[in-house]
Design a protein around this motif. Structure first.
Motif, mmCIF file in Angstrom:
data_model
loop_
_atom_site.group_PDB
_atom_site.id
_atom_site.type_symbol
_atom_site.label_atom_id
_atom_site.label_comp_id
_atom_site.label_asym_id
_atom_site.label_seq_id
_atom_site.Cartn_x
_atom_site.Cartn_y
_atom_site.Cartn_z
ATOM 1 N N LEU A 9 84.364 63.332 27.721
ATOM 2 C CA LEU A 9 83.858 63.785 29.351
ATOM 3 C C LEU A 9 84.265 65.236 29.394
ATOM 4 O O LEU A 9 85.450 65.791 30.005
ATOM 5 C CB LEU A 9 84.690 62.872 30.395
ATOM 6 C CG LEU A 9 84.458 61.367 30.142
ATOM 7 C CD1 LEU A 9 85.351 60.753 31.249
ATOM 8 C CD2 LEU A 9 82.887 60.945 30.324
ATOM 9 N N THR A 10 83.137 66.182 28.757
ATOM 10 C CA THR A 10 83.223 67.436 28.945
ATOM 11 C C THR A 10 82.200 68.122 29.527
ATOM 12 O O THR A 10 81.011 67.152 29.852
ATOM 13 C CB THR A 10 83.473 67.982 27.646
ATOM 14 O OG1 THR A 10 82.384 68.018 26.895
ATOM 15 C CG2 THR A 10 84.757 67.798 26.947
ATOM 16 N N GLU A 11 81.938 69.243 30.155
ATOM 17 C CA GLU A 11 80.900 70.092 30.741
ATOM 18 C C GLU A 11 79.667 69.976 29.852
ATOM 19 O O GLU A 11 78.483 69.729 30.251
ATOM 20 C CB GLU A 11 81.056 71.226 31.109
ATOM 21 C CG GLU A 11 82.121 71.319 32.381
ATOM 22 C CD GLU A 11 82.462 72.816 32.891
ATOM 23 O OE1 GLU A 11 81.443 73.705 32.267
ATOM 24 O OE2 GLU A 11 83.250 72.975 33.377
ATOM 25 N N ALA A 15 76.020 68.016 30.322
ATOM 26 C CA ALA A 15 74.867 68.499 30.154
ATOM 27 C C ALA A 15 73.673 67.800 29.128
ATOM 28 O O ALA A 15 72.646 67.630 29.456
ATOM 29 C CB ALA A 15 74.785 70.031 29.698
ATOM 30 N N LEU A 16 74.447 67.241 28.015
ATOM 31 C CA LEU A 16 73.818 66.573 27.025
ATOM 32 C C LEU A 16 73.122 65.093 27.928
ATOM 33 O O LEU A 16 72.055 64.728 27.596
ATOM 34 C CB LEU A 16 74.688 66.142 26.089
ATOM 35 C CG LEU A 16 74.394 66.852 24.772
ATOM 36 C CD1 LEU A 16 75.457 66.298 23.779
ATOM 37 C CD2 LEU A 16 72.960 66.883 24.073
ATOM 38 N N THR A 17 74.210 64.732 28.579
ATOM 39 C CA THR A 17 73.580 63.196 29.367
ATOM 40 C C THR A 17 72.612 63.415 30.163
ATOM 41 O O THR A 17 71.720 62.728 30.158
ATOM 42 C CB THR A 17 74.921 62.698 29.909
ATOM 43 O OG1 THR A 17 76.011 62.584 29.147
ATOM 44 C CG2 THR A 17 74.683 61.359 30.853
ATOM 45 N N GLU A 18 72.619 64.576 30.907
ATOM 46 C CA GLU A 18 71.667 64.929 31.997
ATOM 47 C C GLU A 18 70.166 65.093 31.414
ATOM 48 O O GLU A 18 69.200 64.682 31.696
ATOM 49 C CB GLU A 18 71.892 66.068 32.868
ATOM 50 C CG GLU A 18 73.060 65.587 33.984
ATOM 51 C CD GLU A 18 73.433 66.888 34.663
ATOM 52 O OE1 GLU A 18 72.751 67.851 34.616
ATOM 53 O OE2 GLU A 18 74.695 66.721 35.112
ATOM 54 N N VAL A 24 78.658 60.805 24.506
ATOM 55 C CA VAL A 24 79.910 61.036 23.292
ATOM 56 C C VAL A 24 81.109 60.154 23.309
ATOM 57 O O VAL A 24 81.409 60.013 24.270
ATOM 58 C CB VAL A 24 79.689 62.411 23.097
ATOM 59 C CG1 VAL A 24 80.864 62.884 21.815
ATOM 60 C CG2 VAL A 24 78.604 63.345 23.015
ATOM 61 N N PHE A 25 81.538 59.611 22.099
ATOM 62 C CA PHE A 25 82.683 58.819 21.690
ATOM 63 C C PHE A 25 83.599 59.236 20.978
ATOM 64 O O PHE A 25 82.882 59.737 19.673
ATOM 65 C CB PHE A 25 82.278 57.380 21.972
ATOM 66 C CG PHE A 25 81.490 56.716 23.068
ATOM 67 C CD1 PHE A 25 82.316 56.111 23.918
ATOM 68 C CD2 PHE A 25 80.136 56.719 23.014
ATOM 69 C CE1 PHE A 25 81.633 55.482 25.144
ATOM 70 C CE2 PHE A 25 79.554 56.258 23.860
ATOM 71 C CZ PHE A 25 80.254 55.467 25.170
#
Length: 96
Positions: A9-11, A15-18, A24-25
């Motif tokens: 859980l990073t910035e 951004a990738l998720t949006e 990412v795991f």
């Protein structure tokens, strides 16, 4: 064998998720893409379109202390970038 260790859980991941609906795991080093895909579908109930994996080796770190020079390594790990089907999402925070 626990395949999924923890989500990242990073910035940059946010951004990738949006933009691309990717999550990412950190995963087990010996897990393959098929096992990762099955584990995510089972745990979060989403449709996984693709899985990309990366292996990171531990870095050598050193520092000077009162007793001399201390060296060590950070742990190595494997990271998986999972693309989820359009319209689906994974809720890590469990908002009620």
């Amino acid at each position: 064998m626990e395949i999924l260790k923890k989500p990242v859980l990073t910035e940059k991941v946010a951004a990738l998720t949006e933009k691309l609906n990717r999550f990412v795991f950190i995963v087990d080093k010996n897990a393959n893409k098929i096992q990762i895909k099955d584990a995510i579908q089972k745990m979060y109930g989403v449709t996984v379109e693709s899985v990309n994996t990366m292996r990171y080796s531990g870095k050598v770190k050193s520092r000077g202390t009162k007793r001399g020079f201390v060296t060590g390594r950070t742990p190595s790990y494997k990271k998986a970038v999972v693309t989820v089907a359009k319209g689906e999402t994974i809720d890590f925070y469990g908002t009620v």
